[in-house]
Design a protein around this motif. Sequence first.
Motif, PDB file in Angstrom:
ATOM      1  N   SER A   1       2.850  27.485 -21.411  1.00 52.45           N
ATOM      2  CA  SER A   1       3.747  27.134 -22.491  1.00 52.45           C
ATOM      3  C   SER A   1       4.849  28.176 -22.524  1.00 52.45           C
ATOM      4  CB  SER A   1       2.965  27.107 -23.805  1.00 52.45           C
ATOM      5  OG  SER A   1       3.835  26.925 -24.880  1.00 52.45           O
ATOM      6  N   ASP A   2       6.056  27.766 -22.313  1.00 54.24           N
ATOM      7  CA  ASP A   2       7.207  28.669 -22.244  1.00 54.24           C
ATOM      8  C   ASP A   2       6.963  29.815 -21.269  1.00 54.24           C
ATOM      9  OD1 ASP A   2       8.327  27.126 -24.246  1.00 54.24           O
ATOM     10  OD2 ASP A   2       7.363  28.329 -25.809  1.00 54.24           O
ATOM     11  N   GLY A   3       6.440  29.504 -20.134  1.00 56.55           N
ATOM     12  CA  GLY A   3       6.244  30.522 -19.116  1.00 56.55           C
ATOM     13  C   GLY A   3       5.066  31.447 -19.387  1.00 56.55           C
ATOM     14  N   GLN A   4       4.361  31.191 -20.466  1.00 59.29           N
ATOM     15  CA  GLN A   4       3.201  32.023 -20.799  1.00 59.29           C
ATOM     16  C   GLN A   4       1.921  31.227 -20.579  1.00 59.29           C
ATOM     17  OE1 GLN A   4       2.987  35.311 -22.311  1.00 59.29           O
ATOM     18  NE2 GLN A   4       5.020  35.396 -21.374  1.00 59.29           N
ATOM     19  N   SER A   5       0.922  31.903 -20.079  1.00 59.80           N
ATOM     20  CA  SER A   5      -0.349  31.230 -19.902  1.00 59.80           C
ATOM     21  C   SER A   5      -1.167  31.329 -21.188  1.00 59.80           C
ATOM     22  CB  SER A   5      -1.118  31.881 -18.755  1.00 59.80           C
ATOM     23  OG  SER A   5      -2.488  31.676 -18.927  1.00 59.80           O
ATOM     24  N   LEU A   6      -1.750  30.204 -21.576  1.00 59.99           N
ATOM     25  CA  LEU A   6      -2.572  30.202 -22.783  1.00 59.99           C
ATOM     26  C   LEU A   6      -4.050  30.317 -22.420  1.00 59.99           C
ATOM     27  CD1 LEU A   6      -0.915  27.119 -24.512  1.00 59.99           C
ATOM     28  CD2 LEU A   6      -0.340  29.511 -24.863  1.00 59.99           C
ATOM     29  N   LEU A   7      -4.303  30.468 -21.155  1.00 62.85           N
ATOM     30  CA  LEU A   7      -5.669  30.390 -20.675  1.00 62.85           C
ATOM     31  C   LEU A   7      -6.564  31.445 -21.317  1.00 62.85           C
ATOM     32  CD1 LEU A   7      -6.521  28.297 -18.642  1.00 62.85           C
ATOM     33  CD2 LEU A   7      -6.411  30.019 -16.865  1.00 62.85           C
TER      34      LEU A   7
ATOM     35  N   ASP B   1      -9.899  33.856 -21.698  1.00 63.19           N
ATOM     36  CA  ASP B   1     -10.435  34.821 -20.736  1.00 63.19           C
ATOM     37  C   ASP B   1     -11.456  34.193 -19.794  1.00 63.19           C
ATOM     38  OD1 ASP B   1      -8.796  36.735 -21.583  1.00 63.19           O
ATOM     39  OD2 ASP B   1     -10.265  37.795 -22.835  1.00 63.19           O
ATOM     40  N   CYS B   2     -12.323  33.368 -20.379  1.00 60.20           N
ATOM     41  CA  CYS B   2     -13.386  32.829 -19.529  1.00 60.20           C
ATOM     42  C   CYS B   2     -12.805  31.941 -18.422  1.00 60.20           C
ATOM     43  CB  CYS B   2     -14.410  32.062 -20.359  1.00 60.20           C
ATOM     44  SG  CYS B   2     -13.695  30.719 -21.296  1.00 60.20           S
ATOM     45  N   HIS B   3     -11.776  31.190 -18.782  1.00 55.62           N
ATOM     46  CA  HIS B   3     -11.158  30.341 -17.775  1.00 55.62           C
ATOM     47  C   HIS B   3     -10.400  31.167 -16.748  1.00 55.62           C
ATOM     48  CE1 HIS B   3     -11.313  26.629 -20.586  1.00 55.62           C
ATOM     49  NE2 HIS B   3     -12.323  26.646 -19.735  1.00 55.62           N
ATOM     50  N   LEU B   4      -9.718  32.179 -17.269  1.00 53.29           N
ATOM     51  CA  LEU B   4      -8.958  33.035 -16.373  1.00 53.29           C
ATOM     52  C   LEU B   4      -9.888  33.714 -15.384  1.00 53.29           C
ATOM     53  CD1 LEU B   4      -6.004  33.757 -16.070  1.00 53.29           C
ATOM     54  CD2 LEU B   4      -6.424  35.813 -17.402  1.00 53.29           C
ATOM     55  N   ALA B   5     -11.001  34.161 -15.902  1.00 47.17           N
ATOM     56  CA  ALA B   5     -11.980  34.823 -15.036  1.00 47.17           C
ATOM     57  C   ALA B   5     -12.468  33.872 -13.963  1.00 47.17           C
ATOM     58  CB  ALA B   5     -13.155  35.335 -15.864  1.00 47.17           C
ATOM     59  N   ALA B   6     -12.672  32.638 -14.352  1.00 44.56           N
ATOM     60  CA  ALA B   6     -13.144  31.651 -13.378  1.00 44.56           C
ATOM     61  C   ALA B   6     -12.124  31.474 -12.272  1.00 44.56           C
ATOM     62  CB  ALA B   6     -13.410  30.320 -14.067  1.00 44.56           C
ATOM     63  N   ILE B   7     -10.857  31.488 -12.645  1.00 41.66           N
ATOM     64  CA  ILE B   7      -9.820  31.318 -11.622  1.00 41.66           C
ATOM     65  C   ILE B   7      -9.738  32.539 -10.726  1.00 41.66           C
ATOM     66  CG2 ILE B   7      -7.320  31.182 -11.320  1.00 41.66           C
ATOM     67  CD1 ILE B   7      -7.299  29.107 -13.439  1.00 41.66           C
ATOM     68  N   GLU B   8      -9.841  33.718 -11.350  1.00 43.02           N
ATOM     69  CA  GLU B   8      -9.806  34.930 -10.540  1.00 43.02           C
ATOM     70  C   GLU B   8     -10.981  34.955  -9.571  1.00 43.02           C
ATOM     71  OE1 GLU B   8      -7.469  37.203 -10.073  1.00 43.02           O
ATOM     72  OE2 GLU B   8      -6.275  35.897 -11.354  1.00 43.02           O
ATOM     73  N   SER B   9     -12.105  34.467 -10.038  1.00 43.21           N
ATOM     74  CA  SER B   9     -13.256  34.480  -9.145  1.00 43.21           C
ATOM     75  C   SER B   9     -13.075  33.448  -8.038  1.00 43.21           C
ATOM     76  CB  SER B   9     -14.547  34.271  -9.940  1.00 43.21           C
ATOM     77  OG  SER B   9     -15.065  32.995  -9.703  1.00 43.21           O
ATOM     78  N   ALA B  10     -12.406  32.359  -8.360  1.00 44.81           N
ATOM     79  CA  ALA B  10     -12.103  31.377  -7.322  1.00 44.81           C
ATOM     80  C   ALA B  10     -11.160  31.993  -6.305  1.00 44.81           C
ATOM     81  CB  ALA B  10     -11.465  30.129  -7.929  1.00 44.81           C
ATOM     82  N   LYS B  11     -10.241  32.779  -6.809  1.00 45.38           N
ATOM     83  CA  LYS B  11      -9.301  33.425  -5.900  1.00 45.38           C
ATOM     84  C   LYS B  11     -10.053  34.369  -4.971  1.00 45.38           C
ATOM     85  CE  LYS B  11      -5.748  36.831  -5.766  1.00 45.38           C
ATOM     86  NZ  LYS B  11      -5.286  37.994  -6.516  1.00 45.38           N
ATOM     87  N   GLU B  12     -10.960  35.104  -5.568  1.00 43.81           N
ATOM     88  CA  GLU B  12     -11.782  36.021  -4.786  1.00 43.81           C
ATOM     89  C   GLU B  12     -12.546  35.258  -3.695  1.00 43.81           C
ATOM     90  OE1 GLU B  12     -12.456  39.529  -3.714  1.00 43.81           O
ATOM     91  OE2 GLU B  12     -11.337  39.153  -5.571  1.00 43.81           O
TER      92      GLU B  12
END
Lengths: 1009, 214
Positions: A582-588, A590-601
């Motif tokens: 939203s307006d260039g900011q992520s609303l995600l 923490d738990c979702h963000l962590a999931a994505i970071e772990s996917a990245k890993e």
Amino acid sequence: MFRSRSWFGGGLWKPKNPHSLEHLKYLYNVLSKNHTVSENNRGLLVETLRSIAEILIWGDQNDSSVFDFFLEKNMLSFFLRIMKQKCGSYVCVQLLQTLNILFENIRNETSLYYLLSNNHVNSIIVHKFDFSDEEVMAYYISFLKTLSLKLNVHTIHFFYNEVNEHTNDFPLYTEAIKFFNHTEGMVRIAVRTLTLNVYRVEDASMLAFIRDRTAAPYFSNLVWFIGNHIIELDTCVRNDADHQSQNRLSDLVAEHLDHLHYLNDILCLDIPDLNQVLTEHLLHKLLVPLYVYSLTRHKSQFFQTKEKKKHVSAVVSLFLLSQVFLIISHGPLVHTLAAIILKSDLDIIENGASKLLEEYTNVSAGDKIAFVQPQESLQKSLESLNETQSDEAVSEIEFTAADTIEKTTECELTDNPPSVEPSTSSNMSKTLPRPEVLNIDISNNTLNKIKNLNVTDEEKEQRLALESPLTPQQSSSDVQESLANKPFLEAILNALSSTENDYAALFSLCLLYALANNQGIKPEMLDLVLSPSQKTSTKNWYNEILVDRLIQIITLSCQTNTKVRLVTLDLSIKLLLQLVMSDGQSLLQDCHLAAIESAKEQSTSLLRNFYKSEDIFLDMFEDEYSELQKRPLNVEWLMMDSNILLPPTGTPMTGIEFSKRLPCGEVERARRAIRIFFLIRELSLTLSGQPETHLPLTNLATCVQVNNVLDLNNTDLISCTIVAKDGQKIRRFLVMDLIQIILVEPDTRKLGWGVAKLVGLLQDIEVTGDKDDSRCLHLTIHRPLSSSATNRVPLLSAKCILDDHIRCMAAKQRLTKGRIKARQKKMSQIARLLDIPTGIPHCPTPPNYTLLNVRQERTTGRGQKQKDHPRPMFTVNKVPGFAAQMRRDSSARSVAGQSAATGKRSDSSPNGKVCENGLKSREHSPKLPRPRSEEIPLEDMRSRNASLGKNVTCLPIAIQERIDVTITNTPPLSDTSPVLRKSSEETSFTSPQNQGEPKPRRKGQVETV
Amino acid sequence: MSYAYLFKYIIIGDTGVGKSCLLLQFTDKRFQPVHDLTIGVEFGARMITIDGKQIKLQIWDTAGQEAFRSITRSYYRGAAGALLVYDITRRETFNHLTTWLEDARQHSNSNMVIMLIGNKSDLDSRREVKREEGEAFAREHGLVFMETSAKTAANVEEAFINTAKEIYEKIQEGVFDINNEANGIKIGPQHSPTSPGGLAGTGGQGGAQGGGCC
């Protein structure tokens, strides 16, 4: 000429000049003498008709008296007379060709008006030609199409006759639409063209006629035609698990797209009355009953009583609905349809369906929400239209109007649940006395339902709070319940988490994406469903169920042997970003963000498995990157590809694009891992709002460009003569940068400076010696992968003559090593991206930091390069450092007799550390000036630790061992001992497993192919 | 009139490049090219012979329908061959070729044969686009190239027939699915349709009848 002075006397003999008034007079004479078509005069008549076309156009362009004569003699009436004699296709085709030419080529407006004025043209239009003759049909429909292109507010009155109530008709239009479903594709296209040309004429009374008299029959038949086509498409998909009928399917899909584009073209003309009728027909007879209802087919209790009801498979329906929302943007249509899909709950549908069943028994079958055949064919409807005059016609109109009213009330029940947006309903009721009927018809029960639907904003919010789980605390059972209550949305979301493969998931994503991006759907409809909430109370919330599922797909795609296709991952990411940014900011959260970071890993560790396992890894890596940049996913194009309608497959022999199928073989698995890595990396960067600083590996913008002026004082210059293929010789100096090869010519203004005449990447060069001439090198420089050029003709492919054979050897060696170095540099860049430990502390000779800083400055200052500014890039004396760097990787290719290299051999690490040394020498080039901390790219250590858990400590070891193996397997680097290879191969079997399991697998996920 | 195959063509290109004139010039030889007469048509058919087989060409001009996306895409899809025409005396018509080609490639089936035509070669004095440029464009995009003049009929015949030959070759190679009429190819009827006496129709042979009344 003397014999044809008068109108009547002339024209008995054929004049010499075919382009003259006399000639037309002669032709007139021929026509008047041959009233009856016979076997004998057929040829003569045909030629006469043809000549008339020619001479009239000549007259129109050169001599107005010709046209005057034609009109004066009313020669069009001859045409009619001939036509009515059932003269056979030969003459008919000629007649039609002449007419085509006439109307196509006449430039003089007055002439055109005269031609049209006496209603002959309309008589010709309604003439029943022998339409079974392919050629007659083609000429006839072309004639109508040509006429339609001449329509405008002035000419429309020649075709649409409103003056006389009894002859209120519009033959051009009504005759043409009878062929809307002709078997010949070109005829159908011509009909569509004609209808669009008619609709765009802004004539109120004509449009009223179209709407009142023809719209209902035409659109209902059109809709039925489209629907049957869909069923055919569905059958094709069902019966083709083996990709046998790709061609047929692709046609059916393209045809459906044609239909949608046609509907959209009509809707885009923005004729309110017409759009209203069309929208109603589409919703009631096609989109809702056939497309939307099919979503829930597998579990629907409301269809049990009517099993023979037509439907398509859920996958096809998802696919088709995506296309609808991608193409059509007419607000009232898409908004209503979106409302049905996203908001309608089970009660409404059940009620609506039972109501439907009631209706089915007594009221006319044609007007319920169902995909059924129109009561009569279009041909029949239109014919009855012509027959019924005045009184009858009026009553007929009333009848249809009443029908529409009933339909609209029904529509209130099932089709318009969110009457929140008044525009839809108001639009529909504009011309109809709907409200009274509505009150009479509807039971209390349903009225309540409607009331419920007309919720205020507050109520709506409360309901939303119940329906979509806004807080993480909310139990999943609530989620399930609310979804269960919205069967269509539930079906779409469930398709996302299919365990078997991503067949349906892809379409579900497409549909959601199309919904989210359709301009015709009002934002509040999508609020919190497909976009971040904009309301103050729920600000910064997003649809968690959906995000959960998307992340699930992303996670799944990072596993080895996953069944998620690249395109599915790509689209999931696209949609995810749309949902949470939203307006260039992520609303995600923490738990979702962590999931994505772990996917990245996980994607990183997946790619580590392939690092260097292929000789062409670097080329693949860069190729995939530029592919992704050059061809970002275009959902509309994706949905034009019928191949995705067939179950996902792995084999490239189907001709299906790589990203739309599963990988086949090791190389494709590597490519796929690379792409996944890029995609998820980009996602992670976007979410954290960070710019990409490590990719592409070479930023061409910071490289030396052609015509840059370079300070080459104290730089190694190799003078040579370049002999091009055509024998042309040019004198150049060859300079090498860390990654570039540059051919310069001396700058005439500054001593020691040079102008770059050709630049290429060292990694892309090929150098070979010449058997016959020891001073010769054959040099090929390929174009960089990122270049936009479609053909990959080499940048340079020429013979290079050096001063003597020693210099030639030296040059060859430097070029060869330069290539290796450049590639190693990039490989180490990749290693850093992949968190593969680099061995810089063990570096035997310190890298030349001074030199490297130059390069680093240039890379860090990306995009701020001053063009054409003389750059002091070679001011540093790099000779010692350069030589040292080359020497270290030279172990594989010993080059005897090179003084620069020999002296420092002894510096290299002891033999006992071969393994380590080997690792070092190819894992990273020596020039890594940045502090270690910077080398780990943008990574969330916290989440990494969390995801890797216990494995964290053993991971580096595993990697090191595995890398050793890959090195030994690479031919040119085979200096490591065979013993070592054996031992490390053993570990390599276990290493992927070590990395592959950062967290327990989800239940039901597919683990093997 | 029976035929072995029917090929559907479309003609595309900017307005005023002479598409409909080319079409008429090819489909009806009886219209002799005359200096002071510009005459065209939007549809035409003609029989030709390739490899001893009768092949009917149906050519549809798409002019005037650019406003509607549905129409252009349908036309492209329904054709086996396309003539992409520009005017050698107007550079902008050449510059627009890329757009036309993109459109064609996007919407048509991948086997469609496209021929690039530089029209109005009779107006050499007003030439703005060199022949070599057309050749280069064609080579770059894998098209067959030819300069024609609808005025003098130079190369018109060849342009259409060469395109047909290429389609025919593709059929022989099995590239085209001839059972699928949506490709713009149709297999001829077993027997001649209703037209009496096997007359020549408006097509090529019609030229034989020109001036037969003398």
